[in-house]
Scaffold this active site. Structure first.
Site, mmCIF file in Angstrom:
data_model
loop_
_atom_site.group_PDB
_atom_site.id
_atom_site.type_symbol
_atom_site.label_atom_id
_atom_site.label_comp_id
_atom_site.label_asym_id
_atom_site.label_seq_id
_atom_site.Cartn_x
_atom_site.Cartn_y
_atom_site.Cartn_z
ATOM 1 C CG ASP A 1 71.265 46.673 -19.815
ATOM 2 O OD1 ASP A 1 71.219 45.617 -19.169
ATOM 3 O OD2 ASP A 1 71.151 46.733 -21.059
ATOM 4 C CG HIS B 1 75.471 46.155 -20.585
ATOM 5 N ND1 HIS B 1 76.072 44.913 -20.674
ATOM 6 C CD2 HIS B 1 74.471 46.153 -21.513
ATOM 7 C CE1 HIS B 1 75.451 44.197 -21.613
ATOM 8 N NE2 HIS B 1 74.493 44.929 -22.131
ATOM 9 C CG PHE C 1 72.146 37.977 -25.772
ATOM 10 C CD1 PHE C 1 72.138 38.246 -27.133
ATOM 11 C CD2 PHE C 1 71.471 38.837 -24.911
ATOM 12 C CE1 PHE C 1 71.478 39.364 -27.638
ATOM 13 C CE2 PHE C 1 70.801 39.953 -25.411
ATOM 14 C CZ PHE C 1 70.803 40.207 -26.778
HETATM 15 ZN ZN LIG Z 1 70.700 43.873 -20.390
#
Ligand SMILES: [Zn+2]
Length: 211
Positions: free
Chosen positions: A57, A61, A21
Site C-alpha cells: 500500500d 491509498h 474486498f
Molecule cells: Zn492494500
C-alpha cells in the site's frame, strides 16, 4: 562448507479467483493477441485492483495527495526482517511485539491464521493502533501481514494505515506465510513502479539470515 539458504516464496498466486474486498475490482485477463488466432505472439490484457494478491500500500491509498506507489522509497522493502507468530484471532497488540529487536530487524512480518487459499475472508486479524504506533515509534520500516489489510475489514477510518503512514512504515498485505517458520530472514518485496497508483503487486521472497 556449502551454504543452504534457498529463497522462500511468500507471495499469493494471483488469478481470477483471487479474493477482493466487496465492490473492489477482481483480477481479470483476456488475450489481446493470441497465437491460436494467428497472431505472431501472445499478449494478455489485464484489469485488476492493485490490492489483489500480495501487494504494498502507498500513502496515497489512505491520504489524498500522499506518495504514490511508483514514487515510494524502496529501502523498506528489502533487508533484514523477522517473522513472528501473531494471534489467530482478534487484533495484533503491542504485547505481541515486545521481544522484537527492531534495530537488528526493522521489518516485521506477522503470521496470523495463515490462509493458503485465495478466497476473501470476512474476518481477519488486523493491527491495533497501539501496535502500529509502537512499531513506528521504535524505527520499524515495514510491517507485513498474511491478511488483506492492516485494519479490520469493516474499518472506514483506517486508523492503523494512518498511524503507520505518519511514521513512514511501509505496508505489505496478503502475504503467504503458512509454510514459513518464525525467525530472522532477508526480505525482498519490491512494489512495481506504478506512477500515480495507490498500491502495487510485489513478489515477496525470504531467505534465512546468517546466524
Ligand atoms: Zn492494500
Amino acid at each position: 562448507m556449502s551454504e543452504q539458504r534457498d529463497w522462500i516464496d511468500i507471495s499469493q498466486p494471483v488469478g481470477p479467483d483471487s479474493g477482493v474486498f466487496a465492490g473492489d475490482t477482481k483480477f481479470r485477463y483476456s488475450w489481446k493477441w493470441d497465437q491460436r488466432r494467428g497472431a505472431s505472439c501472445n499478449v494478455a490484457a489485464i484489469e485488476t485492483s492493485p490490492h489483489v494478491g500480495t501487494h504494498a500500500d502507498a500513502p496515497l491509498h489512505f491520504r489524498l495527495g500522499g506518495t504514490s506507489i511508483g514514487e515510494v522509497d524502496l529501502e523498506p522493502f528489502l533487508g533484514p526482517c523477522i517473522v513472528i507468530e501473531g494471534p489467530v484471532d482478534g487484533m495484533v497488540q503491542q504485547s505481541h511485539l515486545r521481544n522484537i529487536d527492531l534495530a537488528a530487524t526493522p521489518r516485521v512480518l506477522l503470521k496470523t491464521h495463515s490462509r493458503l487459499d485465495t478466497a476473501f475472508p470476512d474476518r481477519f486479524v488486523a493491527l491495533s493502533v497501539e501496535a502500529a504506533e509502537y512499531l513506528g515509534a521504535r524505527g520499524c520500516r515495514l510491517i507485513g501481514l498474511d491478511t488483506p489489510s492492516v485494519d479490520p475489514a469493516a474499518s472506514k477510518s483506517m486508523e492503523a494505515h494512518h498511524a503507520l503512514g505518519r511514521r513512514n512504515v511501509a505496508i505489505l498485505e496478503n502475504l503467504q506465510l503458512a509454510h514459513v517458520s518464525a525467525g530472522r530472514y532477508e526480505l525482498i518485496a519490491l512494489p512495481l513502479r506504478w506512477i500515480g497508483l495507490d498500491a502495487a503487486p510485489v513478489r515477496a521472497i525470504l531467505r534465512p539470515l546468517r546466524a
